[in-house]
Motif scaffolding. Structure first.
Motif, PDB file in Angstrom:
ATOM      1  N   SER A 308      34.803  32.932  44.651  1.00 51.05           N
ATOM      2  CA  SER A 308      34.969  33.152  43.215  1.00 51.05           C
ATOM      3  C   SER A 308      33.663  33.657  42.626  1.00 51.05           C
ATOM      4  O   SER A 308      32.597  33.131  42.943  1.00 51.05           O
ATOM      5  CB  SER A 308      35.372  31.818  42.567  1.00 51.05           C
ATOM      6  OG  SER A 308      35.435  31.936  41.176  1.00 51.05           O
ATOM      7  N   HIS A 310      31.417  35.382  39.079  1.00 48.14           N
ATOM      8  CA  HIS A 310      31.286  35.589  37.633  1.00 48.14           C
ATOM      9  C   HIS A 310      30.295  36.733  37.426  1.00 48.14           C
ATOM     10  O   HIS A 310      29.138  36.632  37.823  1.00 48.14           O
ATOM     11  CB  HIS A 310      30.757  34.290  36.985  1.00 48.14           C
ATOM     12  CG  HIS A 310      30.610  34.389  35.498  1.00 48.14           C
ATOM     13  ND1 HIS A 310      29.939  33.447  34.755  1.00 48.14           N
ATOM     14  CD2 HIS A 310      31.042  35.325  34.602  1.00 48.14           C
ATOM     15  CE1 HIS A 310      29.969  33.788  33.474  1.00 48.14           C
ATOM     16  NE2 HIS A 310      30.627  34.920  33.364  1.00 48.14           N
ATOM     17  N   LYS A 312      28.170  39.353  34.928  1.00 47.12           N
ATOM     18  CA  LYS A 312      27.617  39.352  33.568  1.00 47.12           C
ATOM     19  C   LYS A 312      26.977  40.712  33.285  1.00 47.12           C
ATOM     20  O   LYS A 312      26.192  41.204  34.092  1.00 47.12           O
ATOM     21  CB  LYS A 312      26.559  38.248  33.437  1.00 47.12           C
ATOM     22  CG  LYS A 312      27.103  36.863  33.741  1.00 47.12           C
ATOM     23  CD  LYS A 312      25.982  35.837  33.841  1.00 47.12           C
ATOM     24  CE  LYS A 312      26.540  34.461  34.194  1.00 47.12           C
ATOM     25  NZ  LYS A 312      25.494  33.446  34.308  1.00 47.12           N
ATOM     26  N   GLU A 401      34.591  37.293  26.962  1.00 47.06           N
ATOM     27  CA  GLU A 401      34.890  36.910  28.350  1.00 47.06           C
ATOM     28  C   GLU A 401      36.273  37.386  28.767  1.00 47.06           C
ATOM     29  O   GLU A 401      37.228  37.338  27.983  1.00 47.06           O
ATOM     30  CB  GLU A 401      34.796  35.387  28.488  1.00 47.06           C
ATOM     31  CG  GLU A 401      34.784  34.937  29.937  1.00 47.06           C
ATOM     32  CD  GLU A 401      34.368  33.478  30.063  1.00 47.06           C
ATOM     33  OE1 GLU A 401      35.246  32.646  30.302  1.00 47.06           O
ATOM     34  OE2 GLU A 401      33.158  33.169  29.932  1.00 47.06           O
ATOM     35  N   TYR A 402      36.369  37.876  30.002  1.00 44.50           N
ATOM     36  CA  TYR A 402      37.643  38.271  30.597  1.00 44.50           C
ATOM     37  C   TYR A 402      37.798  37.476  31.890  1.00 44.50           C
ATOM     38  O   TYR A 402      36.827  37.297  32.631  1.00 44.50           O
ATOM     39  CB  TYR A 402      37.657  39.771  30.921  1.00 44.50           C
ATOM     40  CG  TYR A 402      37.356  40.659  29.735  1.00 44.50           C
ATOM     41  CD1 TYR A 402      38.378  41.124  28.912  1.00 44.50           C
ATOM     42  CD2 TYR A 402      36.046  41.008  29.432  1.00 44.50           C
ATOM     43  CE1 TYR A 402      38.105  41.938  27.817  1.00 44.50           C
ATOM     44  CE2 TYR A 402      35.763  41.813  28.334  1.00 44.50           C
ATOM     45  CZ  TYR A 402      36.788  42.275  27.538  1.00 44.50           C
ATOM     46  OH  TYR A 402      36.510  43.063  26.457  1.00 44.50           O
ATOM     47  N   SER A 403      39.019  37.031  32.164  1.00 41.46           N
ATOM     48  CA  SER A 403      39.194  36.185  33.341  1.00 41.46           C
ATOM     49  C   SER A 403      40.513  36.492  34.034  1.00 41.46           C
ATOM     50  O   SER A 403      41.525  36.741  33.379  1.00 41.46           O
ATOM     51  CB  SER A 403      39.156  34.714  32.890  1.00 41.46           C
ATOM     52  OG  SER A 403      39.166  33.889  34.011  1.00 41.46           O
ATOM     53  N   TRP A 404      40.477  36.505  35.356  1.00 39.18           N
ATOM     54  CA  TRP A 404      41.671  36.666  36.180  1.00 39.18           C
ATOM     55  C   TRP A 404      41.692  35.483  37.160  1.00 39.18           C
ATOM     56  O   TRP A 404      41.229  35.610  38.315  1.00 39.18           O
ATOM     57  CB  TRP A 404      41.632  38.000  36.919  1.00 39.18           C
ATOM     58  CG  TRP A 404      41.630  39.170  35.974  1.00 39.18           C
ATOM     59  CD1 TRP A 404      42.718  39.817  35.468  1.00 39.18           C
ATOM     60  CD2 TRP A 404      40.480  39.819  35.399  1.00 39.18           C
ATOM     61  NE1 TRP A 404      42.328  40.824  34.610  1.00 39.18           N
ATOM     62  CE2 TRP A 404      40.962  40.850  34.555  1.00 39.18           C
ATOM     63  CE3 TRP A 404      39.109  39.621  35.513  1.00 39.18           C
ATOM     64  CZ2 TRP A 404      40.113  41.671  33.828  1.00 39.18           C
ATOM     65  CZ3 TRP A 404      38.254  40.431  34.789  1.00 39.18           C
ATOM     66  CH2 TRP A 404      38.745  41.443  33.960  1.00 39.18           C
ATOM     67  N   PRO A 405      42.222  34.321  36.710  1.00 36.57           N
ATOM     68  CA  PRO A 405      42.101  33.081  37.488  1.00 36.57           C
ATOM     69  C   PRO A 405      42.662  33.182  38.905  1.00 36.57           C
ATOM     70  O   PRO A 405      42.055  32.688  39.855  1.00 36.57           O
ATOM     71  CB  PRO A 405      42.890  32.056  36.655  1.00 36.57           C
ATOM     72  CG  PRO A 405      42.912  32.619  35.267  1.00 36.57           C
ATOM     73  CD  PRO A 405      42.905  34.104  35.425  1.00 36.57           C
ATOM     74  N   LYS A 408      40.264  34.741  40.939  1.00 36.20           N
ATOM     75  CA  LYS A 408      38.981  34.013  40.910  1.00 36.20           C
ATOM     76  C   LYS A 408      37.833  34.936  40.506  1.00 36.20           C
ATOM     77  O   LYS A 408      36.763  34.948  41.123  1.00 36.20           O
ATOM     78  CB  LYS A 408      38.698  33.350  42.267  1.00 36.20           C
ATOM     79  CG  LYS A 408      39.773  32.342  42.636  1.00 36.20           C
ATOM     80  CD  LYS A 408      39.452  31.594  43.889  1.00 36.20           C
ATOM     81  CE  LYS A 408      40.514  30.537  44.161  1.00 36.20           C
ATOM     82  NZ  LYS A 408      40.357  29.895  45.447  1.00 36.20           N
ATOM     83  N   LYS A 410      35.685  36.456  37.013  1.00 36.45           N
ATOM     84  CA  LYS A 410      35.399  36.331  35.589  1.00 36.45           C
ATOM     85  C   LYS A 410      34.341  37.365  35.228  1.00 36.45           C
ATOM     86  O   LYS A 410      33.385  37.579  35.981  1.00 36.45           O
ATOM     87  CB  LYS A 410      34.881  34.914  35.301  1.00 36.45           C
ATOM     88  CG  LYS A 410      34.781  34.592  33.817  1.00 36.45           C
ATOM     89  CD  LYS A 410      34.769  33.086  33.557  1.00 36.45           C
ATOM     90  CE  LYS A 410      33.441  32.468  33.974  1.00 36.45           C
ATOM     91  NZ  LYS A 410      33.309  31.079  33.499  1.00 36.45           N
ATOM     92  N   SER A 412      31.796  38.537  31.952  1.00 41.76           N
ATOM     93  CA  SER A 412      31.289  38.233  30.607  1.00 41.76           C
ATOM     94  C   SER A 412      30.438  39.390  30.102  1.00 41.76           C
ATOM     95  O   SER A 412      29.638  39.953  30.852  1.00 41.76           O
ATOM     96  CB  SER A 412      30.422  36.969  30.632  1.00 41.76           C
ATOM     97  OG  SER A 412      31.214  35.849  30.932  1.00 41.76           O
TER      98      SER A 412
END
Length: 424
Positions: A308, A310, A312, A401-405, A408, A410, A412
């Protein structure tokens, strides 16, 4: 000669233009110092007469002469020194078709001309000197909308359009700092008939940018000292060894450059302008070429698969994500963000790119602070829908923030201050 400026001289000429070709009178500036002027290894390594002299090029600039002007303005010399300083500090050379996002009027006025494209000087052919070959790259001042079109499509295409519009440059691409309209305002058909069609057919030639960016491995607990993640805001990034850094740069260069210099090295923070480069893509997009694959084996840096991640970005870098997805990945290419403040790099790759260490089975993979993210065409289409508001920065509130759980992943978009001050 030991002074603070990288260029030894800038010559300034009054050029009468060519009335027959509709070329107006203008000031013509030529730099001295990016090429080897001395041949004694003081400034540039002398490598023989057949190869490039120094960095292999000098800069030129053509500025429209205003009525009654008896002497050339000197600000273009300062502009050239700024570009030369970047080249000397980063060892990253320029090529015809490159663009430079400067984010400020070139002459410090209120002008709309705030960025640059680079092209061959129309009068000055390459010359053979006793210390190697020198080509002449002309700086062409452009508006923000023209820069964006060059990023979305390619620099050479926009230069061709500028040549056809006399007030925007004409055949010799003369910069007029008083130009108040973009080529798309002067001729609205150019955007739809030439640029949009070109983007759809060719995709984007922009393969990498220097940016404010960072990434975190969300699959590991942050207190894990053995984690060699990239920049984590508020902590010091683990340093790569010299060999590892070289390998990342070398692989980046092989995939993104047709040049002999490293691609996208960190930019000295003296001037906070991002300098971005577009390159002609090869038909077979690859992060590695057969000819230089043996320079440093991949095994030097252990590849880590991540569960996963993240990502930025600051607002300017984030605004390029749709370009990266639509103009690069959907055309089977790759796109790299290289941090201007450290070793961090984020490369997005499509399933067709060769030489990537991210795979469909393990789409997130890292070599030290270099992260690769493999995105399938289906996921790219979905991301483009979800990220649509990145195209309207004026309606943007940070942080975003954008997220695609289920993937996994993310993303920002953060204020510049987060990147300028890691302790912020």
């Amino acid at each position: 000669l030991g002074g603070p400026d990288p260029l030894d001289y800038v010559s300034m000429y009054r050029n009468l233009g060519n009335p027959a070709l509709n070329v107006p009178e203008h000031w013509h500036y030529v730099s001295f110092g990016l090429s080897d002027l001395y041949g004694d290894n003081r400034v540039h390594e002398f490598t023989g007469t057949d190869g490039p002299s120094g960095f292999g090029f000098e800069l030129t600039f053509r500025l429209k002469r205003e009525t009654g002007e008896s002497a050339p303005p000197t600000w273009p010399a300062e502009l050239m020194q700024g570009l030369a300083r970047y080249v000397f500090q980063s060892e990253n050379t320029f090529c015809s078709g490159d663009h430079v996002s400067w984010h400020s009027p070139l002459d410090n006025s209120e002008s709309r001309i705030q960025h640059m494209l680079l092209t061959e000087d129309p009068q000055m052919q390459p010359v053979q000197t006793p210390f190697g070959v020198v080509t002449f790259l002309q700086i062409v001042g452009v508006c923000t909308e023209e820069l964006h079109a060059a990023q979305q499509w390619n620099g050479q295409g926009i230069l061709e359009l500028l040549r056809t519009v006399p007030v925007a440059g004409g055949p010799w691409l003369i910069t007029d700092m008083r130009r108040g309209e973009t080529i798309f305002e002067i001729d609205p058909h150019l955007q739809q008939e030439r640029v949009d069609k070109g983007i759809e057919t060719d995709g984007s030639n922009l393969s990498g940018v220097s940016a404010k960016c960072a990434w975190d491995d969300l699959s590991r607990p942050p207190e894990d000292d053995e984690d060699s993640r990239s920049i984590c805001i508020g902590t010091q990034p683990r340093r790569l060894s010299g060999k590892d850094t070289e390998q990342i740069r070398e692989t980046l260069r092989r995939g993104l450059e047709i040049n002999s210099k490293p691609v996208l090295p960190p930019i000295n923070a003296q001037r906070q302008n991002g300098l971005n480069h577009d390159r002609a893509p090869s038909r077979k997009d690859s992060l590695e070429s057969d000819s230089s694959a043996a320079i440093i084996p991949h095994e030097l840096i252990r590849t880590r698969q991540l569960e996963s991640v993240h990502l930025k970005f600051n607002q300017e870098s984030g605004a390029l994500i749709p370009l990266c997805l639509r103009g690069r990945l959907l055309h089977g290419r790759h796109f790299t963000y290289k941090s201007i403040t450290g070793d961090t790099a984020i490369t997005f790759v499509s399933t067709g790119v060769e030489g990537a260490f991210a795979t469909e089975e393990h789409p997130y993979a890292a070599h030290g602070p270099w992260l690769q993210i493999l995105l399938t065409e289906e996921f790219v289409e979905r991301m483009l829908e979800d990220l649509e508001d990145l195209n309207s920065p004026e309606e943007f509130k940070l942080p975003k923030e954008y997220s695609w759980p289920e993937k996994k992943l993310k993303v920002s978009i953060l204020p510049d201050a987060v990147f300028d001050n890691p302790l912020h």
